[in-house]
Every structure is written in structure tokens, then in C-alpha cells.
Design a protein around this motif. Structure first.
Motif, PDB file in Angstrom:
ATOM      1  N   LEU A 101       4.369  20.258 -19.509  1.00  0.00           N
ATOM      2  CA  LEU A 101       4.988  19.790 -18.274  1.00  0.00           C
ATOM      3  C   LEU A 101       4.753  18.290 -18.166  1.00  0.00           C
ATOM      4  CD1 LEU A 101       3.548  22.800 -17.653  1.00  0.00           C
ATOM      5  CD2 LEU A 101       4.928  22.518 -15.603  1.00  0.00           C
ATOM      6  N   HIS A 102       5.797  17.556 -17.760  1.00  0.00           N
ATOM      7  CA  HIS A 102       5.764  16.095 -17.827  1.00  0.00           C
ATOM      8  C   HIS A 102       6.009  15.488 -16.449  1.00  0.00           C
ATOM      9  CE1 HIS A 102       5.518  16.228 -22.191  1.00  0.00           C
ATOM     10  NE2 HIS A 102       6.271  17.303 -22.070  1.00  0.00           N
ATOM     11  N   PRO A 103       4.911  15.169 -15.735  1.00  0.00           N
ATOM     12  CA  PRO A 103       5.046  14.615 -14.384  1.00  0.00           C
ATOM     13  C   PRO A 103       5.486  13.157 -14.407  1.00  0.00           C
ATOM     14  CG  PRO A 103       2.885  15.635 -14.741  1.00  0.00           C
ATOM     15  CD  PRO A 103       3.524  15.466 -16.073  1.00  0.00           C
ATOM     16  N   GLY A 104       6.090  12.760 -13.271  1.00  0.00           N
ATOM     17  CA  GLY A 104       6.365  11.357 -13.027  1.00  0.00           C
ATOM     18  C   GLY A 104       5.117  10.678 -12.493  1.00  0.00           C
ATOM     19  N   HIS A 105       5.291   9.655 -11.657  1.00  0.00           N
ATOM     20  CA  HIS A 105       4.165   8.890 -11.117  1.00  0.00           C
ATOM     21  C   HIS A 105       3.520   9.713 -10.005  1.00  0.00           C
ATOM     22  CE1 HIS A 105       6.147   6.064 -13.580  1.00  0.00           C
ATOM     23  NE2 HIS A 105       7.089   5.761 -12.715  1.00  0.00           N
ATOM     24  N   ILE A 106       2.332  10.230 -10.284  1.00  0.00           N
ATOM     25  CA  ILE A 106       1.716  11.223  -9.407  1.00  0.00           C
ATOM     26  C   ILE A 106       1.143  10.556  -8.160  1.00  0.00           C
ATOM     27  CG2 ILE A 106      -0.041  13.010  -9.252  1.00  0.00           C
ATOM     28  CD1 ILE A 106       0.210  13.379 -12.272  1.00  0.00           C
ATOM     29  N   VAL A 107       1.488  11.121  -7.011  1.00  0.00           N
ATOM     30  CA  VAL A 107       1.089  10.600  -5.715  1.00  0.00           C
ATOM     31  C   VAL A 107       0.340  11.695  -4.958  1.00  0.00           C
ATOM     32  CG1 VAL A 107       1.863   9.546  -3.562  1.00  0.00           C
ATOM     33  CG2 VAL A 107       3.177   9.199  -5.661  1.00  0.00           C
ATOM     34  N   GLY A 108      -0.668  11.292  -4.194  1.00  0.00           N
ATOM     35  CA  GLY A 108      -1.366  12.265  -3.371  1.00  0.00           C
ATOM     36  C   GLY A 108      -2.412  11.588  -2.521  1.00  0.00           C
ATOM     37  N   MET A 163      12.004   4.162 -10.277  1.00  0.00           N
ATOM     38  CA  MET A 163      10.734   4.837 -10.528  1.00  0.00           C
ATOM     39  C   MET A 163      10.862   6.258  -9.993  1.00  0.00           C
ATOM     40  SD  MET A 163       8.177   1.867  -9.130  1.00  0.00           S
ATOM     41  CE  MET A 163       9.393   1.282  -7.939  1.00  0.00           C
ATOM     42  N   HIS A 164      10.237   7.207 -10.686  1.00  0.00           N
ATOM     43  CA  HIS A 164      10.355   8.594 -10.251  1.00  0.00           C
ATOM     44  C   HIS A 164       8.963   9.163  -9.978  1.00  0.00           C
ATOM     45  CE1 HIS A 164      13.603  11.938 -10.451  1.00  0.00           C
ATOM     46  NE2 HIS A 164      12.818  12.066  -9.394  1.00  0.00           N
ATOM     47  N   HIS A 165       8.618   9.237  -8.698  1.00  0.00           N
ATOM     48  CA  HIS A 165       7.317   9.741  -8.265  1.00  0.00           C
ATOM     49  C   HIS A 165       7.342  11.265  -8.131  1.00  0.00           C
ATOM     50  CE1 HIS A 165       7.190   5.521  -7.062  1.00  0.00           C
ATOM     51  NE2 HIS A 165       5.884   5.614  -6.883  1.00  0.00           N
ATOM     52  N   VAL A 166       6.161  11.819  -7.913  1.00  0.00           N
ATOM     53  CA  VAL A 166       6.034  13.250  -7.632  1.00  0.00           C
ATOM     54  C   VAL A 166       4.701  13.471  -6.948  1.00  0.00           C
ATOM     55  CG1 VAL A 166       5.022  13.762  -9.916  1.00  0.00           C
ATOM     56  CG2 VAL A 166       6.161  15.583  -8.612  1.00  0.00           C
ATOM     57  N   HIS A 167       4.704  14.339  -5.940  1.00  0.00           N
ATOM     58  CA  HIS A 167       3.447  14.682  -5.268  1.00  0.00           C
ATOM     59  C   HIS A 167       2.610  15.576  -6.177  1.00  0.00           C
ATOM     60  CE1 HIS A 167       0.602  16.209  -2.295  1.00  0.00           C
ATOM     61  NE2 HIS A 167       1.031  15.288  -1.449  1.00  0.00           N
ATOM     62  N   ALA A 168       1.295  15.362  -6.157  1.00  0.00           N
ATOM     63  CA  ALA A 168       0.404  16.135  -7.025  1.00  0.00           C
ATOM     64  C   ALA A 168       0.508  17.631  -6.761  1.00  0.00           C
ATOM     65  CB  ALA A 168      -1.036  15.668  -6.830  1.00  0.00           C
ATOM     66  N   ASP A 169       0.760  18.020  -5.506  1.00  0.00           N
ATOM     67  CA  ASP A 169       0.875  19.446  -5.223  1.00  0.00           C
ATOM     68  C   ASP A 169       2.156  20.031  -5.803  1.00  0.00           C
ATOM     69  OD1 ASP A 169      -0.121  21.881  -3.968  1.00  0.00           O
ATOM     70  OD2 ASP A 169       1.574  21.673  -2.592  1.00  0.00           O
ATOM     71  N   ASP A 170       3.207  19.230  -5.910  1.00  0.00           N
ATOM     72  CA  ASP A 170       4.411  19.719  -6.569  1.00  0.00           C
ATOM     73  C   ASP A 170       4.190  19.889  -8.066  1.00  0.00           C
ATOM     74  OD1 ASP A 170       6.075  20.065  -4.357  1.00  0.00           O
ATOM     75  OD2 ASP A 170       6.755  17.981  -4.377  1.00  0.00           O
ATOM     76  N   GLU A 216       9.983  14.706  -0.992  1.00  0.00           N
ATOM     77  CA  GLU A 216      10.748  13.555  -1.453  1.00  0.00           C
ATOM     78  C   GLU A 216       9.749  12.451  -1.812  1.00  0.00           C
ATOM     79  OE1 GLU A 216      13.913  12.917  -2.038  1.00  0.00           O
ATOM     80  OE2 GLU A 216      14.688  14.887  -1.414  1.00  0.00           O
ATOM     81  N   PRO A 217      10.115  11.524  -2.682  1.00  0.00           N
ATOM     82  CA  PRO A 217       9.113  10.532  -3.119  1.00  0.00           C
ATOM     83  C   PRO A 217       8.534   9.708  -1.985  1.00  0.00           C
ATOM     84  CG  PRO A 217      11.330   9.928  -3.837  1.00  0.00           C
ATOM     85  CD  PRO A 217      11.407  11.331  -3.344  1.00  0.00           C
ATOM     86  N   GLU A 218       9.394   9.291  -1.026  1.00  0.00           N
ATOM     87  CA  GLU A 218       8.880   8.457   0.063  1.00  0.00           C
ATOM     88  C   GLU A 218       7.926   9.223   0.971  1.00  0.00           C
ATOM     89  OE1 GLU A 218      13.169   9.582   1.360  1.00  0.00           O
ATOM     90  OE2 GLU A 218      11.999   9.295  -0.478  1.00  0.00           O
ATOM     91  N   ASP A 219       8.126  10.536   1.118  1.00  0.00           N
ATOM     92  CA  ASP A 219       7.217  11.343   1.933  1.00  0.00           C
ATOM     93  C   ASP A 219       5.844  11.459   1.262  1.00  0.00           C
ATOM     94  OD1 ASP A 219       9.285  11.787   3.763  1.00  0.00           O
ATOM     95  OD2 ASP A 219       9.980  13.556   2.668  1.00  0.00           O
ATOM     96  N   ALA A 220       5.859  11.617  -0.063  1.00  0.00           N
ATOM     97  CA  ALA A 220       4.597  11.693  -0.797  1.00  0.00           C
ATOM     98  C   ALA A 220       3.833  10.378  -0.695  1.00  0.00           C
ATOM     99  CB  ALA A 220       4.871  12.041  -2.261  1.00  0.00           C
ATOM    100  N   VAL A 221       4.547   9.265  -0.851  1.00  0.00           N
ATOM    101  CA  VAL A 221       3.885   7.957  -0.785  1.00  0.00           C
ATOM    102  C   VAL A 221       3.353   7.694   0.621  1.00  0.00           C
ATOM    103  CG1 VAL A 221       4.219   5.470  -0.995  1.00  0.00           C
ATOM    104  CG2 VAL A 221       5.240   7.011  -2.687  1.00  0.00           C
ATOM    105  N   LEU A 222       4.133   8.023   1.642  1.00  0.00           N
ATOM    106  CA  LEU A 222       3.678   7.802   3.014  1.00  0.00           C
ATOM    107  C   LEU A 222       2.398   8.585   3.294  1.00  0.00           C
ATOM    108  CD1 LEU A 222       3.969   6.707   5.882  1.00  0.00           C
ATOM    109  CD2 LEU A 222       5.576   8.588   6.365  1.00  0.00           C
TER     110      LEU A 222
END
Length: 335
Positions: free
Chosen positions: A166-173, A209-216, A309-315
Motif C-alpha cells: 500500500l502506497h500512501p501520499g503525504h501522511i497527515v495526522g 501534492m496528494h495528502h492522506v490522513h493517517a487513519d485513512d 479531504e486533504p484540507e480537513d486532515a491538515v486543519l
């Protein structure tokens, strides 16, 4: 030899290597709630980024993987814990991956590997799918992860160990700094946006850039375990439903502080003159790849359904950093 995988996909022993990191923080509690017997291997005793009561049911093993890989004993340690499923979140070289596969072949029902979207090179056509034919990866990290993913696919195709990458994007959390609007970790970017001051942007601001929340990401691993047959021998992009470009990210982020972003396009040469070499290199690494990924394969085969969504994860991440005094901003959040 272990019983490979329980028929109902539940009540298995799942071993998570690197269980207290970004992904493991969310994956381990998910696996406990799903009814699995969970064991983690980490190099230290640091707590996960977010506490959860499920951790009290987890067996934690401390091991120095780098040293044991060098000694050729890490695979024995893993096999000795008698897992049905192994989730490897911290493997970075092809040699280490091959050693683990060879030791676990015939003894483990499913090996899942955490790769990276940096297995893909700079984009030519968007969105990027898992099908071969894109540009070659750049940088040793992406090159190694791509080699690992290809090796795992060949291993499963040849009738060996069942694997999934599995290949995550930029992990946010919550608990760590996100990759910011300029593709770097410079905290001054957030100060500038929160003050409504002009932000120097390298290039035209259209790089993605393609982010992703760590929980996703954790959700994707859980579903790949649950849907082992569909995930067998496959590789999956794991990112948010949409990607952000520089200017859109900056405008959204400035709005969190009640401002409109004022963007000043500059050349990369000009940007490097006023930015530290570390942050300039981070920006180049993230932005010149210009990545946006398809998640259709993960959605269709294992039911991946990202919540953020990426902006929700970053916020969520930024709010936590501000509340804990780890990020200084000029204006309070208004959202």
C-alpha cells in the motif's frame, strides 16, 4: 506452521512492525476493535501519537530492526511471534524486504508492506494509477520502495508468500507537522499565511501534492487484511479523494485565519535565495513530482473509503499543533 488465515478474517494474530508511528497509531486500535490479537514491534518504548484504550490489549516488543537485519536475525524474531498476518510499516530497502519474505514464506498467511507514492516519478499524466508505464522514481527512497513493491508482486504471482503493498501520499495526522502549502515543513509559512502577509511561491503555484490522513491509511491496511483474497499480490495507492495544488492549499489555509492569501510567484532560484537549503529541497522534492493519484483500484477491490479531504486532515493537524504550543501563528483560527 501457523494456520494461515482464519476463514472469517477475524481472531488472527496480526504483527505490526513499527506500530507506534504515524500509521500504527491508528491501525493498531482498529485491529484490536476488529477482534484481532495484536502484537507490535518498535525500536523504542515511545507512545503512539494518540492514546486509545485498545493499546492496553496490545503486546509490545522492543527490537532494533536495523541491527537485527544486519545480523540476519530479524526474520526469526518475527516468525517466532507466530503471526498469521504481518504488517511492515518500516521497511526501506529491498534487501531487508527480501530477507523477511524468504523467512516468512510458508509460515505467514499475509504480508502487507507500507510503500510510498514516491515510487512514482514526476507526473506526465494525471491521475496516476498503479498500472506500469509512468516515469521512473527519483531519489533512493522512492527507488527502493518501487523495487520492494515489484518484488512483492512477483513473489505472490509465482505462488509464494501472499503479499500486498500500500502506497500512501503525504501522511497527515494529529501530533506532527503536515507538509505545508509550499511542500515543506517550514513553520514560517503558517505564520505568514495567518498574518495575511505575501507568501513567496516557487513557480506558478499549480504543482500538486496528494495528502492522506493517517487513519485513512490505517483503514486501507485493515481492509486489505479483511479482503485478503482481493488484495493478494496487489499494490494500492492510498491517498485522499482529491489533491491540492500550491495556490489552492495556500488560499484554503489563509482562510482558516480569516485572511485571503497574497501569493508572490518567484523563480526557483529566487525562492532558494530566501529559504533555507533544507526547506527549499523539501519543496522541490514535493512539488516537482506534481502528483495526483487515482484510488479507484483500492476502492473497487478492498472497499477503501477515505473519510478525510486533504484540507480537513491538515486543519486537524494544525489545530492540534497550535493548541499544544507547537506552532506559532499570528492570528487565531476562525474555523
Amino acid at each position: 506452521m501457523n494456520t494461515l488465515v482464519a476463514a472469517d478474517g477475524k481472531n488472527m494474530r496480526v504483527l505490526v512492525i513499527g506500530g507506534s508511528g504515524h500509521i500504527g497509531t491508528f491501525l493498531v486500535p482498529r485491529l484490536v476493535r476488529a477482534g484481532h490479537d495484536v502484537v507490535t514491534i518498535s525500536r523504542g518504548t515511545r507512545s503512539a501519537y494518540a492514546d486509545a484504550p485498545e493499546w492496553r490489549q496490545v503486546r509490545r516488543v522492543v527490537a532494533d530492526r536495523d541491527r537485527e537485519d544486519a545480523e540476519g536475525t530479524f526474520g526469526d524474531r518475527v516468525a517466532g511471534l507466530n503471526p498469521d498476518v504481518v504488517v511492515d510499516l518500516v521497511c526501506f530497502t529491498l534487501g531487508a524486504a527480501i530477507a523477511l519474505v524468504e523467512r516468512l514464506r510458508g509460515e505467514v498467511g499475509h504480508l502487507l508492506h507500507c510503500g510510498t507514492v514516491w515510487r512514482y516519478g514526476p507526473s506526465h499524466k494525471l491521475p496516476i494509477s498503479e498500472h506500469p508505464g509512468g516515469t521512473a522514481p527519483v531519489g533512493e527512497y522512492g527507488i527502493q520502495k518501487d523495487r520492494i513493491a515489484r518484488m512483492l508482486k512477483e513473489e505472490s504471482a509465482s505462488g509464494g508468500l501472499v503479499t500486498t503493498s500500500l502506497h500512501p501520499g503525504h501522511i497527515v495526522g494529529p501530533g506532527w507537522h503536515p507538509i505545508g502549502p509550499l511542500g515543506n515543513l517550514d513553520p514560517a509559512v503558517w505564520t505568514t499565511l495567518s498574518a495575511g502577509r505575501p507568501l513567496r511561491v516557487p513557480g506558478g503555484g499549480a504543482d500538486l501534492m496528494h495528502h492522506v490522513h493517517a487513519d485513512d491509511v490505517a483503514q486501507a491496511f485493515e481492509r486489505a487484511i479483511q479482503h485478503r483474497d482481493a488484495a493478494a499480490g496487489e499494490d494500492f495507492n492510498v491517498v485522499a479523494p482529491t489533491a491540492l495544488n500550491v495556490r489552492g492549499y495556500a488560499h484554503i489555509a489563509a482562510g482558516w485565519f480569516g485572511h485571503t492569501a497574497s501569493l508572490e510567484p518567484v523563480t526557483w532560484e529566487q525562492f532558494r535565495e530566501t529559504t533555507s537549503s533544507e526547506y527549499a529541497e523539501q519543496s522541490w522534492d514535493h512539488l516537482h513530482r506534481d502528483h495526483c493519484f487515482s484510488i479507484e483500484k483500492a476502492k473497487s477491490l478492498i472497499g477503501y473509503a477515505p473519510r478525510y479531504e486533504p484540507e480537513d486532515a491538515v486543519l486537524e493537524s494544525v489545530r492540534r499543533l497550535i493548541e499544544h504550543g507547537e506552532l506559532k501563528v499570528a492570528s487565531p483560527l476562525v474555523v
